[in-house]
Design an enzyme around this catalytic site. Structure first.
Site, mmCIF file in Angstrom:
data_model
loop_
_atom_site.group_PDB
_atom_site.id
_atom_site.type_symbol
_atom_site.label_atom_id
_atom_site.label_comp_id
_atom_site.label_asym_id
_atom_site.label_seq_id
_atom_site.Cartn_x
_atom_site.Cartn_y
_atom_site.Cartn_z
ATOM 1 N N ASP A 141 0.793 -1.053 -0.594
ATOM 2 C CA ASP A 141 0.523 0.444 -0.263
ATOM 3 C C ASP A 141 1.007 1.036 0.015
ATOM 4 O O ASP A 141 1.970 1.831 1.311
ATOM 5 C CB ASP A 141 -1.252 0.170 1.230
ATOM 6 C CG ASP A 141 -1.900 -1.275 1.191
ATOM 7 O OD1 ASP A 141 -1.980 -2.316 0.411
ATOM 8 O OD2 ASP A 141 -3.150 -1.002 1.938
ATOM 9 N N LYS A 204 -7.085 3.211 -3.138
ATOM 10 C CA LYS A 204 -7.724 3.231 -1.866
ATOM 11 C C LYS A 204 -7.503 4.726 -1.463
ATOM 12 O O LYS A 204 -7.199 5.374 -1.872
ATOM 13 C CB LYS A 204 -6.473 2.773 -1.195
ATOM 14 C CG LYS A 204 -6.632 2.407 0.223
ATOM 15 C CD LYS A 204 -5.540 1.273 0.720
ATOM 16 C CE LYS A 204 -4.699 1.448 2.846
ATOM 17 N NZ LYS A 204 -4.172 1.078 3.334
ATOM 18 N N LYS A 240 -10.534 -0.152 -2.326
ATOM 19 C CA LYS A 240 -10.011 -0.324 -1.081
ATOM 20 C C LYS A 240 -10.263 1.129 0.454
ATOM 21 O O LYS A 240 -9.687 2.299 -0.366
ATOM 22 C CB LYS A 240 -8.682 -0.608 -0.878
ATOM 23 C CG LYS A 240 -8.733 -0.747 0.897
ATOM 24 C CD LYS A 240 -6.622 -1.302 0.993
ATOM 25 C CE LYS A 240 -7.152 -0.876 2.815
ATOM 26 N NZ LYS A 240 -5.518 -2.295 3.187
#
Lengths: 304, 529
Positions: A141, A204, A240
């Protein structure tokens, strides 16, 4: 793999503008879907498999990560519930997590690229991504450079994310936009597109360190960006939302957003994740309530 | 990054299938208390009737309750009751006192909002989400809004002389928003000091009956509001009754024209709110995803049974393909089904007759060569249903682009320049509502100036507020409902006939002499201007 535009001559494509009022209306309309009975149970179980069970604290210890991995494998020792999608940790904890989820389907996700601020030279950020990749992270991430984005250096954002994508190798790259710092839905839409152009496997919302973190309208705008990107390129990018999703009810609403914006192909842990630390226990409480008709005390649940 | 896809998906279709189906989420109807039969509500009492007709649930075709059919004699009684109430109490009651009653009615509707919402969905077929979140809150809001006006009429209409009420109003309302239309009619009439004979539509009389119970409980003086039931003949009896001072009608253009003929030469006042063929103009610089949401809300809201529905989409050529693609996606996620399910987006068509009309016009659309899109959906066996539909390849001369279908059917045409969009949008006998979608504020204003339409929404559609006037141009009718404008059709205002006096003797210094219109006003202002 479809060909990505070369970064040197990258010009961000024109993305449709977003009307804030109507985007919020649409999100709140979808939030009013009533999810009951077997749909609720099924949704809760799906959410467990879509969970990135997260601990991102300065005070994290190997012991805490070990405990998190145990919880990830068997969320409730008394019930036959599925395991979560991934555990998400800081880079130094990757080997610990790797060891404790060995032999399961659970992925190890690590934040990298100088999470959460991204305030470092590109070399250093790339190097960190390579390090966690080599340490065995399945998913990485990373954060975008908000400074570059907000000052209009879109080419630079694209170049940096491309470099991080390159460095991530076979690991899944989730690109964090940190929507709380982007301020407008137009910016979120553009940042989503740049990240996808640069090779993000997931986009995300947030690091969880900035407020507001994930919201329904922001997630809707990003899902719409994913849909348009898919129509254009044929590539299915995942989503996400992360940060601030602590209860089962809002989590189910995020699932509704996905179902009614992107459809069946995204209702899987391969394309939808929720990043959260305390959501899992609320999912378990709700499942128990559906099973027995009563809410039980939190003291029956182990900490993450 | 991972090589997740072996090869890019070339079809690039989104699949809205049965992965994670929502379970039924029925709204309980237990708290709806309903007798087997109801008569007309006259002089504060429910009366027995000679004949009764059933009001059915369009989602199941089962009878919910029976309703007493009025006739000329019943209408005559109702008008007499209204006249007596007008002359004996209501006309002379101070505005502040009238306001208390109106406010009380609004409060009681709010208290019983769940019962009203469920009954509205049972009787009319609209999704509970809409009756709960739109209809009933707006009903209460209209009563509250006009309660506020009741004691401020002189401030609303300044000038020499006080505005005065008209007398007995005959009000005829349609079946698409049964209780909301009753509120649009009753609230301003009561606030301005008039009394009312109301006729709800024969397919949706039940919430008006519940409203009569609220009116009874609120202690409104008997006869101020009278409600009679039946179809066209009953409406006609109200329109033709010699003691009615004003007629307000909402419904089809055909009936509206008939009423206007009936009233020609009489001194009865008339307002008409009739049909529409609303144009939603979508420019290439619009926020596309939100515009698609607005288009869907514009035409599929209330099964398209909306006089201001955005039933024509005019989309700029450059984004037409993208917009129709997104429309197809959105239609695939619309949930057609039982009106009392909380997840239903599109409920039942109001009546068999209306369903047949929609089917006929859709067939004509196909025969005339337009391309039809309908998502696959499982429709219940009983009841009246029609899936959300849109047509592409429609030209201006297609009947589906001209006639009001009053169902969940959208016709999509493209345009190239703003001038062309305006020309097409105005190329209709109607002029009720239109929508403009563009990110450029200046464009919103310039296009809205060019449209001949009573209501124009910018980057939104089907938004209603009691403070905002609503009404049409051309064959969509005349008169406005809502806001301060909504008071005017119910008031005799001396300044309407008052003109500044032009000195006839050529001397600019001559003061105007007293005129007949000033005499007509009970309280001419002292300064005489």
């Amino acid at each position: 793999m479809q060909q990505r535009p070369r970064t040197a001559d990258y010009r961000p494509p024109q993305v449709p503008s977003v009307d804030e009022v109507a985007a919020k209306e649409r999100a709140s309309r979808l939030a009013s879907r009533s999810i009951k009975q077997e749909a609720k149970v099924e949704g809760l179980l799906r959410l467990i498999t879509m969970l990135d069970l997260t601990t991102l604290e300065g005070a994290d210890t190997p012991g805490k990560v070990t405990s998190l991995c145990q919880k990830a494998r068997t969320p409730d020792p008394d019930r036959d519930y599925p395991s979560v999608g991934a555990v998400c940790v800081y880079p130094p904890m990757v080997p610990v997590a790797r060891e404790h989820v060995a032999g399961t389907d659970i992925n190890v996700a690590s934040v990298a690229s100088y999470f959460p601020s991204g305030q470092a030279a590109l070399d250093e950020r790339v190097e960190e991504v390579e390090r966690v990749r080599d340490a065995g992270a399945d998913e990485i991430d990373v954060v975008i450079n908000r400074n570059a984005f907000l000052s209009g250096e879109y080419g630079r954002v694209h170049r940096e994310v491309s470099a991080l994508a390159e460095a991530s190798g076979d690991a899944h790259l989730k690109v964090i936009l940190e929507t709380g710092e982007l301020a407008t839905y137009d910016a979120v839409r553009l940042a989503s597109r740049i990240a996808m152009d640069a090779g993000a496997d997931f986009i995300k919302t947030s690091t969880g360190k900035v407020k507001p973190a994930a919201t329904m309208p922001v997630t809707l705008v990003m899902l719409e960006a994913i849909r348009d990107f898919y129509r254009e390129t044929g590539r299915k990018v995942g989503m996400k939302p992360a940060g601030g999703i602590r209860k089962a009810k809002p989590a189910l609403r995020y699932l509704v957003l996905v179902k009614e914006t992107l459809g069946d192909d995204w209702l899987t842990p391969e394309r939808f994740r929720i990043g959260a630390s305390s959501l899992l226990n609320d999912l378990l409480i709700q499942l128990e309530k559906e099973r027995t008709g009563r809410y039980h005390s939190k003291r029956y649940l182990s900490l993450g | 990054m991972a090589e997740l896809e072996a090869a890019p998906d070339t079809a690039r279709e989104l699949l809205f299938g049965d992965e994670w189906e929502y379970a039924p989420a029925p709204q309980s109807a237990d708290h709806v208390r309903l007798a087997d039969r109801y008569g007309s509500f006259i002089d504060g009492e429910f009366r027995e009737a000679d004949d009764y007709f059933p009001s059915i649930n369009p989602a199941t075709e089962e009878t919910i309750a029976e309703v007493g059919l009025a006739n000329e004699a019943v209408v005559d009684d109702a008008v007499h009751a209204a006249r007596n109430a007008y002359e004996s109490t209501w006309r002379d009651l101070p505005g502040k006192e009238r306001a208390k009653y109106i406010y009380r009615i609004g409060r009681m509707i709010k208290e019983k909002s769940r019962e009203f919402a469920v009954l509205e969905s049972m009787d009319g077929g609209k999704p509970i989400r809409e009756s709960r979140d739109m209809d009933i809150p707006l009903v209460a809001a209209h009563f509250f809004h006009y309660a506020g006006w009741a004691d401020k009429l002189e401030y609303a209409l300044p000038g020499p002389g006080r505005p005065r009420s008209l007398g007995v109003c005959g009000q005829i309302i349609p079946w698409n928003f049964p209780l909301l239309m009753a509120a649009w009619k009753l609230a301003p009439a009561l606030a301005t000091g008039n009394t009312v004979v109301l006729k709800p539509a024969e397919t949706t009389p039940l919430t008006a009956i519940k409203l009569a119970e609220v009116i009874q409980e609120a202690g409104l003086p008997p006869g101020v509001v009278n409600i009679v039931h039946g179809a066209g003949e009953v409406g006609s009896a109200i329109v033709e009754h010699p003691d009615v001072d004003k007629v307000a009608f909402t419904g089809s253009t055909e009936v509206g024209k008939h009423i206007q003929k009936q009233l020609a030469g009489s001194k009865k006042r008339l307002t008409l709110e009739l049909g529409g063929k609303g144009a939603n103009i979508l420019f290439e610089d619009a926020p596309i995803d939100q515009a698609v949401k607005g288009i869907v809300d514009g035409i599929y809201f209330n099964q398209g049974h909306v006089c201001c529905a955005g039933s024509r989409l005019l989309v700029q050529e450059s984004v037409a393909e993208e917009v129709t693609q997104k429309l197809r996606d959105r239609l695939s996620t619309l949930r057609v089904g039982h009106p009392l399910d909380k997840n239903t987006d599109i409920g039942a068509i109001n009546s068999k007759q209306q369903l047949e009309k929609i089917r006929r016009l859709v067939d004509i659309g196909e025969q005339e060569g337009a391309d039809k899109f309908q998502p696959e959906c499982d429709l219940p066996e009983n009841g009246f249903w029609f899936p959300p539909t849109f047509f592409t390849n429609v030209t201006q001369s297609h009947r589906i682009a001209q006639e009001e279908i009053f169902g969940p059917v959208l016709s999509v045409t493209t345009f190239r320049t703003p001038e062309e969009a305006v020309e097409r949008a105005n190329n209709t006998e109607y002029g009720l509502a239109a929508g403009i979608w563009s990110d450029k504020g200046s464009k919103l204003f310039s296009i809205s100036q060019a449209l001949k339409s009573g209501v124009i929404w910018g980057n939104t559609y089907n938004k209603f507020d009691p403070a905002s006037p609503f009404g049409g141009y051309k064959e969509s009718g005349f008169g406005r409902e809502g806001g301060k404008h909504g008071l005017l059709p119910y008031l005799e205002h001396p300044s309407q006939s008052w003109q500044p006096q032009t000195p006839t003797n050529g001397s600019p210094s001559t003061k105007p002499e007293s005129s007949t219109s000033v005499e007509a006003s009970p309280e001419p202002k002292a300064d005489g201007t």
